[in-house]
Design a protein around this motif. Structure first.
Motif, PDB file in Angstrom:
ATOM      1  N   TRP A 112       0.823  -1.207   0.000  1.00  0.00           N
ATOM      2  CA  TRP A 112       0.000   0.000   0.000  1.00  0.00           C
ATOM      3  C   TRP A 112       0.858   1.258   0.000  1.00  0.00           C
ATOM      4  O   TRP A 112       0.512   2.260  -0.647  1.00  0.00           O
ATOM      5  CB  TRP A 112      -0.935  -0.019   1.212  1.00  0.00           C
ATOM      6  N   VAL A 113       1.969   1.224   0.706  1.00  0.00           N
ATOM      7  CA  VAL A 113       2.885   2.378   0.693  1.00  0.00           C
ATOM      8  C   VAL A 113       3.424   2.594  -0.716  1.00  0.00           C
ATOM      9  O   VAL A 113       3.466   3.731  -1.217  1.00  0.00           O
ATOM     10  CB  VAL A 113       4.042   2.163   1.692  1.00  0.00           C
ATOM     11  N   LEU A 114       3.831   1.498  -1.374  1.00  0.00           N
ATOM     12  CA  LEU A 114       4.344   1.606  -2.728  1.00  0.00           C
ATOM     13  C   LEU A 114       3.265   2.093  -3.689  1.00  0.00           C
ATOM     14  O   LEU A 114       3.532   2.909  -4.591  1.00  0.00           O
ATOM     15  CB  LEU A 114       4.885   0.245  -3.185  1.00  0.00           C
ATOM     16  N   SER A 115       2.047   1.627  -3.495  1.00  0.00           N
ATOM     17  CA  SER A 115       0.940   2.037  -4.365  1.00  0.00           C
ATOM     18  C   SER A 115       0.641   3.528  -4.213  1.00  0.00           C
ATOM     19  O   SER A 115       0.452   4.246  -5.206  1.00  0.00           O
ATOM     20  CB  SER A 115      -0.309   1.213  -4.048  1.00  0.00           C
ATOM     21  N   LEU A 116       0.598   4.003  -2.986  1.00  0.00           N
ATOM     22  CA  LEU A 116       0.353   5.426  -2.748  1.00  0.00           C
ATOM     23  C   LEU A 116       1.499   6.269  -3.291  1.00  0.00           C
ATOM     24  O   LEU A 116       1.286   7.361  -3.828  1.00  0.00           O
ATOM     25  CB  LEU A 116       0.170   5.685  -1.254  1.00  0.00           C
ATOM     26  N   SER A 117       2.716   5.760  -3.154  1.00  0.00           N
ATOM     27  CA  SER A 117       3.871   6.459  -3.719  1.00  0.00           C
ATOM     28  C   SER A 117       3.735   6.599  -5.225  1.00  0.00           C
ATOM     29  O   SER A 117       3.978   7.672  -5.797  1.00  0.00           O
ATOM     30  CB  SER A 117       5.157   5.696  -3.376  1.00  0.00           C
ATOM     31  N   ALA A 118       3.343   5.515  -5.880  1.00  0.00           N
ATOM     32  CA  ALA A 118       3.156   5.544  -7.331  1.00  0.00           C
ATOM     33  C   ALA A 118       2.083   6.558  -7.721  1.00  0.00           C
ATOM     34  O   ALA A 118       2.232   7.292  -8.710  1.00  0.00           O
ATOM     35  CB  ALA A 118       2.768   4.154  -7.830  1.00  0.00           C
ATOM     36  N   MET A 119       1.015   6.610  -6.952  1.00  0.00           N
ATOM     37  CA  MET A 119      -0.080   7.539  -7.250  1.00  0.00           C
ATOM     38  C   MET A 119       0.398   8.993  -7.193  1.00  0.00           C
ATOM     39  O   MET A 119       0.137   9.787  -8.108  1.00  0.00           O
ATOM     40  CB  MET A 119      -1.220   7.317  -6.263  1.00  0.00           C
ATOM     41  N   ALA A 233       5.131 -10.806  -7.842  1.00  0.00           N
ATOM     42  CA  ALA A 233       5.427  -9.496  -8.432  1.00  0.00           C
ATOM     43  C   ALA A 233       4.278  -8.977  -9.278  1.00  0.00           C
ATOM     44  O   ALA A 233       3.924  -7.793  -9.209  1.00  0.00           O
ATOM     45  CB  ALA A 233       6.702  -9.580  -9.273  1.00  0.00           C
ATOM     46  N   ALA A 234       3.669  -9.856 -10.086  1.00  0.00           N
ATOM     47  CA  ALA A 234       2.589  -9.412 -10.967  1.00  0.00           C
ATOM     48  C   ALA A 234       1.381  -8.947 -10.155  1.00  0.00           C
ATOM     49  O   ALA A 234       0.745  -7.935 -10.487  1.00  0.00           O
ATOM     50  CB  ALA A 234       2.181 -10.533 -11.919  1.00  0.00           C
ATOM     51  N   THR A 235       1.076  -9.673  -9.071  1.00  0.00           N
ATOM     52  CA  THR A 235      -0.050  -9.276  -8.218  1.00  0.00           C
ATOM     53  C   THR A 235       0.221  -7.934  -7.557  1.00  0.00           C
ATOM     54  O   THR A 235      -0.641  -7.044  -7.532  1.00  0.00           O
ATOM     55  CB  THR A 235      -0.303 -10.345  -7.138  1.00  0.00           C
ATOM     56  N   ALA A 236       1.435  -7.778  -7.023  1.00  0.00           N
ATOM     57  CA  ALA A 236       1.804  -6.516  -6.394  1.00  0.00           C
ATOM     58  C   ALA A 236       1.808  -5.378  -7.410  1.00  0.00           C
ATOM     59  O   ALA A 236       1.321  -4.274  -7.131  1.00  0.00           O
ATOM     60  CB  ALA A 236       3.183  -6.645  -5.741  1.00  0.00           C
ATOM     61  N   GLN A 237       2.343  -5.657  -8.598  1.00  0.00           N
ATOM     62  CA  GLN A 237       2.382  -4.623  -9.626  1.00  0.00           C
ATOM     63  C   GLN A 237       0.981  -4.253 -10.089  1.00  0.00           C
ATOM     64  O   GLN A 237       0.726  -3.094 -10.465  1.00  0.00           O
ATOM     65  CB  GLN A 237       3.205  -5.104 -10.819  1.00  0.00           C
ATOM     66  N   GLY A 238       0.063  -5.196 -10.060  1.00  0.00           N
ATOM     67  CA  GLY A 238      -1.320  -4.885 -10.416  1.00  0.00           C
ATOM     68  C   GLY A 238      -1.932  -3.870  -9.473  1.00  0.00           C
ATOM     69  O   GLY A 238      -2.617  -2.931  -9.899  1.00  0.00           O
ATOM     70  N   LEU A 239      -1.683  -4.056  -8.168  1.00  0.00           N
ATOM     71  CA  LEU A 239      -2.181  -3.093  -7.181  1.00  0.00           C
ATOM     72  C   LEU A 239      -1.515  -1.734  -7.380  1.00  0.00           C
ATOM     73  O   LEU A 239      -2.184  -0.687  -7.379  1.00  0.00           O
ATOM     74  CB  LEU A 239      -1.906  -3.610  -5.771  1.00  0.00           C
ATOM     75  N   VAL A 240      -0.204  -1.758  -7.577  1.00  0.00           N
ATOM     76  CA  VAL A 240       0.542  -0.513  -7.793  1.00  0.00           C
ATOM     77  C   VAL A 240       0.056   0.191  -9.054  1.00  0.00           C
ATOM     78  O   VAL A 240      -0.136   1.414  -9.071  1.00  0.00           O
ATOM     79  CB  VAL A 240       2.052  -0.806  -7.888  1.00  0.00           C
ATOM     80  N   GLN A 241      -0.158  -0.579 -10.106  1.00  0.00           N
ATOM     81  CA  GLN A 241      -0.580  -0.001 -11.378  1.00  0.00           C
ATOM     82  C   GLN A 241      -1.952   0.661 -11.262  1.00  0.00           C
ATOM     83  O   GLN A 241      -2.207   1.687 -11.895  1.00  0.00           O
ATOM     84  CB  GLN A 241      -0.622  -1.088 -12.457  1.00  0.00           C
ATOM     85  N   THR A 242      -2.825   0.095 -10.449  1.00  0.00           N
ATOM     86  CA  THR A 242      -4.147   0.695 -10.242  1.00  0.00           C
ATOM     87  C   THR A 242      -4.025   2.095  -9.646  1.00  0.00           C
ATOM     88  O   THR A 242      -4.658   3.047 -10.117  1.00  0.00           O
ATOM     89  CB  THR A 242      -4.991  -0.194  -9.314  1.00  0.00           C
ATOM     90  N   PHE A 243      -3.201   2.222  -8.625  1.00  0.00           N
ATOM     91  CA  PHE A 243      -3.008   3.529  -8.001  1.00  0.00           C
ATOM     92  C   PHE A 243      -2.241   4.474  -8.922  1.00  0.00           C
ATOM     93  O   PHE A 243      -2.482   5.685  -8.911  1.00  0.00           O
ATOM     94  CB  PHE A 243      -2.274   3.364  -6.673  1.00  0.00           C
ATOM     95  N   LEU A 244      -1.330   3.908  -9.703  1.00  0.00           N
ATOM     96  CA  LEU A 244      -0.590   4.732 -10.661  1.00  0.00           C
ATOM     97  C   LEU A 244      -1.532   5.359 -11.682  1.00  0.00           C
ATOM     98  O   LEU A 244      -1.400   6.540 -12.035  1.00  0.00           O
ATOM     99  CB  LEU A 244       0.475   3.875 -11.347  1.00  0.00           C
TER     100      LEU A 244
END
Length: 311
Positions: A112-119, A233-244
């Motif tokens: 979640w921290v990485l996802s918010l960072s990407a956003m 990695a793909a699952t984590a990147q999917g969450l990150v990509q959504t916030f991005l």
């Protein structure tokens, strides 16, 4: 058609970390991701330049379709999920189910921290790319060609920075140092870039800003495989990509522009100020994630020690 095109691009982006993790050891992942990340701005630059030379929209879409089909067939003929060495090393490793992997990712605070960072980092990039040319034309009175040339420096810098910066990270054994420096540089360029003396100085400043911003984005694509491993990695990147995508598509029209009081020459400086703040917030979130540079270097040193003959 737009939905399917978006699905294709998102599918590639989400699985990029997993595929790279299957071909490169941890010590090389950052550099590999940096190199692959440059393909997007380079392709965008080439596409924009060539599209204007094509005789019609139908011809442009036909050429695009042919290129897409060519590389799809090439992937099915020659592509592999991983190298033979990594596949052999992972042969005895239990692979978690999709639901189990998703549950573990959702429970991880770092996801979640990485996802918010990407956003937030993406929310800082979009205004820079969207309003730099218009700002230089209206507030600095540059002609469209000159303004576009200055904006191109950002794209070129992003490509170069994404390739060179992983080498620096490996040398200093830390992502955090780079994140801190690049965050400050990027924020300063976003806010002050358009005010620089026109010419070489402004071009160099925008190039430097693109360099630092491009690698901050590359780290976002690097961390999923380094933090969570290749299988997740793909699952984590999917969450990150959504916030991005939220940062790229929602923030500009629903957050940044309303906060600035609109989008017109009078509010352009305020838009850049807000974007600079978003960059610092996103980078601060990225900074608190455990430093993968030290982890990567530790693995390399362990391999070297194992290879040395015992006396």
């Amino acid at each position: 058609a737009n939905m399917m095109s978006g699905f294709t691009g998102l599918f590639i982006a989400v699985n990029r970390s997993k595929i790279i993790g299957g071909w490169f050891p941890p010590a090389m992942i950052a550099l590999a991701v940096g190199i692959t990340t440059t393909t997007t701005p380079v392709a965008n630059t080439i596409g924009i330049g060539l599209t204007s030379l094509m005789p019609s929209v139908e011809f442009a879409f036909t050429v695009t379709a042919i290129i897409a089909v060519f590389f799809t067939i090439t992937w099915f003929l020659f592509g592999k999920d991983s190298s033979d060495e990594i596949a052999a090393a992972e042969a005895d490793v239990e692979k978690p189910s999709i639901l189990k992997g998703l549950a573990e990712i959702v429970k991880s605070p770092w996801a979640w921290v990485l996802s918010l960072s990407a956003m937030f980092i993406m929310a800082s990039q979009v205004p820079l790319m969207a309003f730099t040319t218009a700002t230089l034309q209206t507030l600095r009175e540059l002609d469209p060609v000159a303004a576009g040339g200055m904006a191109t420096a950002i794209t070129i810098g992003m490509g170069v920075g994404s390739v060179v910066s992983p080498i620096i990270v490996r040398a200093i054994k830390s992502f955090r140092v780079i994140i801190a420096i690049y965050a400050v540089v990027t924020a300063l360029v976003i806010y002050f870039g358009w005010q620089m003396p026109v010419g070489v100085v402004m071009y160099a400043v925008y190039f430097l800003g693109g360099w630092s911003l491009g690698y901050l984005i590359s780290i976002i694509f690097t961390y999923p495989v380094m933090v969570f491993g290749r299988e997740k990695a793909a699952t984590a990147q999917g969450l990150v990509q959504t916030f991005l995508l939220i940062g790229a598509s929602v923030f500009l029209t629903n957050v940044t522009i309303p906060l600035a009081g609109g989008a017109n020459p009078g509010t352009f400086p305020t838009i850049f100020m807000i974007a600079a703040v978003f960059c610092l917030i996103g980078s601060a979130l990225l900074f608190i994630i455990p430093d993968q540079g030290k982890k990567m270097t530790k693995k390399v040193e362990e391999k070297k020690e194992a290879a040395e003959p015992q006396l």
